[in-house]
Design a protein around this motif. Structure first.
Motif, short mmCIF file in Angstrom:
data_model
loop_
_atom_site.label_atom_id
_atom_site.label_comp_id
_atom_site.label_asym_id
_atom_site.label_seq_id
_atom_site.Cartn_x
_atom_site.Cartn_y
_atom_site.Cartn_z
N ASN A 1 4.30 -7.87 24.94
CA ASN A 1 4.94 -9.18 24.79
C ASN A 1 5.89 -9.45 25.95
N LEU A 2 6.01 -10.71 26.34
CA LEU A 2 6.87 -11.09 27.44
C LEU A 2 7.76 -12.26 27.03
N THR B 1 13.59 -3.28 30.29
CA THR B 1 12.58 -3.46 31.32
C THR B 1 12.41 -4.95 31.62
N TYR B 2 12.64 -5.33 32.86
CA TYR B 2 12.48 -6.74 33.24
C TYR B 2 12.20 -6.86 34.74
N GLY B 3 11.62 -8.01 35.11
CA GLY B 3 11.33 -8.30 36.50
C GLY B 3 11.94 -9.63 36.91
N ILE C 1 11.51 -12.03 33.63
CA ILE C 1 10.52 -11.66 32.62
C ILE C 1 10.95 -10.35 31.96
N SER C 2 11.20 -10.41 30.66
CA SER C 2 11.56 -9.22 29.88
C SER C 2 10.33 -8.76 29.11
N PHE C 3 10.05 -7.47 29.16
CA PHE C 3 8.89 -6.89 28.50
C PHE C 3 9.34 -6.16 27.24
N PHE C 4 8.68 -6.43 26.10
CA PHE C 4 9.08 -5.79 24.84
C PHE C 4 7.86 -5.59 23.95
#
Length: 256
Positions: A135-136, A170-172, A190-193
């Motif tokens: 998920n983003l 974790t993010y970009g 963009i956060s990844f979860f």
């Protein structure tokens, strides 16, 4: 129906050659299927990705948008890649364009294919460990003219807090290569979860920020951020591995 030029999503950065002076670029497109032909669209884009976008800089991932004005649309993603690699992308002579035009494009609406190019910034991002994309949370910000450098400096301060106080996040960070004052999407986080419960958590970031920069610094950050931006918007993207040419696995070594 007009020909669609493929685009790529903002994802964790796969490494370019260490001998290259080029940086990684992402090409993004918003795809809107005909609501009465979603199954045909998904079947066509799956076959296309498996055939033409299964590895390398042209590997493709597909995401489904679950909120906001673009709910129900898909994001087709490829790369990242240096600009020079576009000269050798799959094209007409390999049957790529014909496959897209015959098996994917007929099942989309005429307004599909809005494009943008994004540059990933490793120095501002946090990828602390290997993970699998699921998920983003995509936060877009409209940066005022001539204020991008100031915005990046503020992001640097936030990144330092995460590096010291929230090391598992974790993010970009990405910037639009061809920003538009009309569109208002200049910088993206963009956060990844994995689990939806992540959206309701309170990580007490303000306290962590002030423990590093002093009392009242978080309020000042807010004032500084609003001084360089004109608002933003957020979207939730869900990775669709069944429609993609490559998996969601991301390795730390690929980003170093």
């Amino acid at each position: 129906m007009r020909k669609i030029i493929f685009t790529m999503l903002l994802l964790p950065f796969l490494a370019l050659s260490q001998n290259s002076t080029e940086y990684g670029v992402f090409e993004n497109a918003l795809l809107t299927p005909n609501p009465t032909q979603i199954s045909q669209f998904e079947k066509g884009i799956t076959a296309h990705n498996k055939k033409f976008h299964g590895d390398g800089p042209y590997g493709a991932r597909v995401y489904w948008i679950s909120n906001g004005p673009n709910t129900g649309n898909y994001v087709w993603s490829m790369g990242p890649f240096p600009w020079s690699s576009l000269d050798n992308r799959p094209a007409q002579e390999e049957g790529h364009d014909a496959d897209w035009n015959n098996n994917v494009a007929p099942y989309m609406t005429a307004e599909s294919g809005t494009q943008s190019y994004w540059r990933g910034h490793n120095e501002l991002s946090r990828f602390p460990k290997d993970f699998t994309i699921k998920n983003l949370l995509v936060d877009y910000y409209d940066v005022k003219r001539f204020k991008m450098d100031d915005a990046k400096k503020l992001v640097e301060k936030v990144n330092k807090v995460y590096a010291e106080k929230s090391q598992e996040d974790t993010y970009g960070i990405y910037t639009n290569e061809f920003g538009s004052t009309k569109e208002g999407r200049d910088l993206a986080v963009i956060s990844f979860f994995d689990k939806s419960g992540w959206l309701s958590r309170d990580n007490d970031f303000a306290t962590k920020y002030e423990s590093l920069y002093g009392k009242g610094s978080w309020e000042q950050f807010g004032k500084d951020w609003f001084a360089v931006t004109d608002g933003g918007e957020s979207e939730l993207w869900i990775f669709r591995p069944d429609l993609s040419g490559i998996s969601g696995d991301v390795k730390v070594a690929e980003r170093e």
